[in-house]
Design a protein around this motif. Structure first.
Motif, mmCIF file in Angstrom:
data_model
loop_
_atom_site.group_PDB
_atom_site.id
_atom_site.type_symbol
_atom_site.label_atom_id
_atom_site.label_comp_id
_atom_site.label_asym_id
_atom_site.label_seq_id
_atom_site.Cartn_x
_atom_site.Cartn_y
_atom_site.Cartn_z
ATOM 1 N N ALA A 198 52.679 41.766 44.296
ATOM 2 C CA ALA A 198 52.475 43.178 44.649
ATOM 3 C C ALA A 198 53.619 43.715 45.493
ATOM 4 O O ALA A 198 54.070 43.061 46.432
ATOM 5 C CB ALA A 198 51.168 43.323 45.412
ATOM 6 N N ILE A 213 51.541 46.183 40.961
ATOM 7 C CA ILE A 213 51.235 44.756 40.826
ATOM 8 C C ILE A 213 51.712 44.300 39.460
ATOM 9 O O ILE A 213 51.398 44.933 38.448
ATOM 10 C CB ILE A 213 49.721 44.509 40.965
ATOM 11 N N LYS A 487 40.080 41.521 44.622
ATOM 12 C CA LYS A 487 39.981 42.670 43.713
ATOM 13 C C LYS A 487 41.355 43.044 43.148
ATOM 14 O O LYS A 487 41.492 43.384 41.965
ATOM 15 C CB LYS A 487 39.380 43.847 44.486
ATOM 16 N N LEU A 488 42.372 42.962 43.995
ATOM 17 C CA LEU A 488 43.732 43.304 43.542
ATOM 18 C C LEU A 488 44.371 42.163 42.753
ATOM 19 O O LEU A 488 45.360 42.369 42.046
ATOM 20 C CB LEU A 488 44.616 43.645 44.755
ATOM 21 N N ASP A 572 43.450 50.058 47.747
ATOM 22 C CA ASP A 572 42.992 50.022 46.349
ATOM 23 C C ASP A 572 42.009 48.873 46.126
ATOM 24 O O ASP A 572 41.249 48.882 45.155
ATOM 25 C CB ASP A 572 44.176 49.829 45.381
ATOM 26 N N GLY A 573 42.051 47.885 47.021
ATOM 27 C CA GLY A 573 41.109 46.762 46.891
ATOM 28 C C GLY A 573 39.870 46.961 47.743
ATOM 29 O O GLY A 573 39.013 46.072 47.793
#
Ligand code: FAD
Length: 663
Positions: A198, A213, A487-488, A572-573
């Protein structure tokens, strides 16, 4: 408090106490360990308080408040009046200035060779031992979490010198057993799908916040292996996108036709990687953004100070058409003292990270020196061992470690050639004391030794003052879970132009009862790094500016920057700094890495040969009964160098002691 700060959780109750030396002084009578209560003196003795446990302190750590003020006063006003110094009446075989890995190893070598009847005193200005090799420890819901507050790992174990290997072995570290026990941990993040790379484009630089990512593994330098389709979604210009793909994919030219490999290497050694990219490969300057912090891990400054030759050795892109002959062991390993990055290349050997980094080595060294202060008997049980700081400095033991004590003066008692003793003066709790010893090892920082030993010859003082240590910060943030990373699908985020250069999950390793979390719902410690650089300025000036920056920045500033960065990098996560952060320890090291020679600024032969012309060699000459250890003495940023120099300094002391016996 404004809404933004509220969202970041600036008001949340995390542990953020900035402990000052002497805080415990007022309570020393009430919370002393019972067995020490009767012996209590009306003196400065914070280490004897039951709640004295520096590893769990948060807020500003590293060079914490209370550790540097005495030294800075001495720097600003070198003529110190020592007439009122209180003699402690103690006489030691050896006094060691500095309780880092070099100082602790010096005590080990001396006691090993002179026997446990020897008397050694280690003085250190910090509230904890270990020097850079310190640990941050957090408690959450009955669970212990730990991370290194400084010295990260045994870098390139196979390249450790014989004296360092001996210390590691004798204090009970079994590298093979540790690696075997952690085999499953090494695959943990991969097994949970955290395989993406990332990069965070920040709005201050790019006008928009964007987390990119990429899923393809491999390639070094942050910009590697982006597909053209991915790049279209970045803020990079079309030209920069094309150049980035060309840089990684080629075709690469022979940029220096007609030169031999050796001649090309010399040219690359004297040009920065930034210049190589911009002026030789001719990429758009947006491409250089990906490499901005390249070299910081070596020199604490960025790509403008990073020799292109080092970049080639570290596998960075742009050199594939140049037919450069590989060095047999890897160039960075061959340099005297070794440079960070020496683990890359043949024979580099494993890099070994304990949960608290090389603080494990410091704790095991202290156990070897003062067994009952560090309970337990094995490498594993030191992981969660609770150190009894009250036992570090007692009469009757071979080694004593006296913390919160800044040395201000070291001099022979009489003429340097005939003196039988050294007098070392230090400030502790606002009072100046002096102890006597048959020798003193300076395992502190080179640039400060001229202030401490004013009788040194002026050429040696100049050599000691030559290097400027690199400033850096390792921040540890304890968080309630790492579901945002899952999550990411990443274990770290690279953020080249933010306050910290990125954030990563603690390396997955366990040591005894110090268990690494196995599921993302468990608490963990995040690691963030800050290099206070000012690109474009000469290297030493960048170090000085950066050091001033670290000493003036408040914890409040750090906390706001950390919360803001984590919210943006991991938002974002689903990361919420107000909800998820348990505690923060900012380990600032204004005097961090030893000054290592760099061909952009220093003579080539200092970098590539062991010549005695190097300032570190002139600086480490014994001066009567005073000898020089510490990693600065090797101009190397490595733990094994700190140990090697400790070994040499102790040998010089022992040889001098043996001289009368030899006639
Ligand atoms: C953030 C960071 C990460 C690092 N990571 C790695 C790594 O992964 N691997 C690696 O091999 N190396 C690493 N290093 C390099 C590290 O410096 C060495 O490995 C090693 O720990 C240095 O030990 P030392 O004893 O020579 O110096 P230090 O650890 O600096 O110890 C010297 C001690 O002397 C004390 N002192 C100074 N002046 C006085 C005085 N007047 N009175 C009393 N005490 C004094 C200092 O405060 C300090 O506690 C890292 C360094 C830093 C800062």
């Amino acid at each position: 408090m404004n809404a933004h700060d509220r969202n970041l959780g600036m008001g949340r109750a995390i542990t953020r106490r900035d402990f000052l030396n002497g805080v415990s002084l007022t309570v020393v009578g009430s919370v002393l360990a019972p067995e020490l209560f009767r012996a209590a003196q009306p003196e400065f003795a914070p280490e004897r308080a039951l709640d004295y446990y520096p590893p769990t302190r948060t807020g500003m750590r590293g060079s914490h408040d209370g550790s540097f003020e005495v030294a800075h006063r001495l720097r600003d006003r070198p003529q110190r009046d020592l007439s009122g110094a209180i003699g402690t009446g103690e006489i030691y075989d050896l006094v060691i200035v500095g309780g880092g890995l070099s100082g602790l190893s010096a005590a080990y070598y001396f006691i090993r060779d002179a026997g446990r009847n020897a008397k050694v005193l280690i003085l250190d200005n910090h509230d904890d031992f270990g020097g850079h090799a310190k640990r941050n420890e957090f408690q959450y819901n009955g669970r212990m979490l730990a991370l290194n507050g400084g010295t990260l790992n045994i870098e390139s174990w196979d390249r450790y010198n014989e004296h360092a290997r001996k210390v590691i072995h004798d204090i009970g570290i079994d590298i093979d057993r540790f690696l075997a026990t952690n085999e499953k941990n090494r695959a943990l993040y991969r097994s949970l799908g955290l395989t993406g790379q990332a990069t965070f484009f920040d709005k201050e630089t790019w006008g928009v916040d964007k987390l990119m990512i990429r899923r393809t593994a491999g390639g070094r330098g942050g910009g590697a292996r982006y597909a053209a389709d991915d790049l279209m979604h970045t803020p990079l210009s079309a030209q920069a996108q094309r150049d980035l793909i060309r840089l990684y994919g080629g075709p690469h030219h022979e940029y220096f036709p007609g030169l031999s490999s050796a001649e090309k290497k010399i040219r690359l050694a004297t040009m920065s990687y930034q210049d190589f990219l911009l002026n030789i490969v001719k990429v758009d300057k947006q491409v250089v953004w990906f490499f901005r912090n390249q070299g910081a891990g070596n020199f604490c400054v960025g790509v403008d100070c990073f020799p292109a030759l080092f970049a080639w050795q570290e596998g960075l892109p742009g050199f594939s058409g140049m037919d450069l002959e590989p060095s047999p062991n890897g160039l960075l390993a061959d340099l005297p003292g070794g440079h960070h990055g020496r683990q890359i290349g043949p024979g580099g050997g494993p890099t070994v990270h304990f949960p608290d980094g090389n603080a494990t080595i410091a704790r095991l060294l202290v156990r070897w020196l003062i067994p009952d202060a560090v309970p337990g008997t094995s490498m594993e049980d030191v992981g969660a061992a609770h150190i009894n700081y009250a036992l570090l400095d007692r009469s009757g033991q071979a080694a004593r470690v006296r913390l919160n004590s800044t040395v201000v003066h070291v001099a022979h008692d009489g003429d340097v050639s005939k003196a039988k003793e050294v007098v070392t003066s230090y400030v502790r709790g606002g009072k100046t004391y002096r102890v006597r010893s048959r020798a003193t090892v300076m395992a502190c920082w080179n640039m400060f030794i001229p202030y401490l030993v004013p009788d040194l010859p002026s050429a040696q003082k100049a050599a000691l003052a030559f290097g400027v240590k690199g400033p850096l910060v390792y921040t540890s943030v304890a968080v309630k879970s790492w579901t945002a990373f899952q999550k990411l699908g990443v274990s770290s985020v690279n953020a080249p132009t933010m306050y910290h250069t990125g954030v990563s999950l603690a390396e997955a390793v366990s040591l005894g009862d110090l268990h690494h979390p196995q599921t993302p719902e468990e608490p963990i410690v995040l690691h963030m790094t800050r290099y206070p650089m000012s690109p474009g300025k000469p290297r030493k000036e960048q170090h000085r500016v950066g050091r001033a920056d670290l000493l003036s920045a408040t914890f409040d500033t750090f906390e706001r920057k950390i919360r803001d960065q984590l919210a943006r990098n991991l938002g974002d996560g689903g990361f919420d700094p107000a909800r998820d952060i348990i505690a923060i320890a900012v380990n600032r090291w204004p005097h961090g890495y030893a000054y290592t020679y760099n061909p952009l600024y220093d003579p080539m032969e200092w970098v590539y040969t062991s010549t005695d012309d190097r300032p570190c060699v002139k600086a480490r000459q014994p001066f009567g009964l005073i000898t020089m250890a510490n990693s600065d003495a090797a101009a190397s940023p490595h733990t094994d160098a700190a140990m090697l120099e400790a070994h040499r300094a102790v040998q010089e002391v022992l040889q001098r002691r043996a001289m009368p016996l030899l006639g």
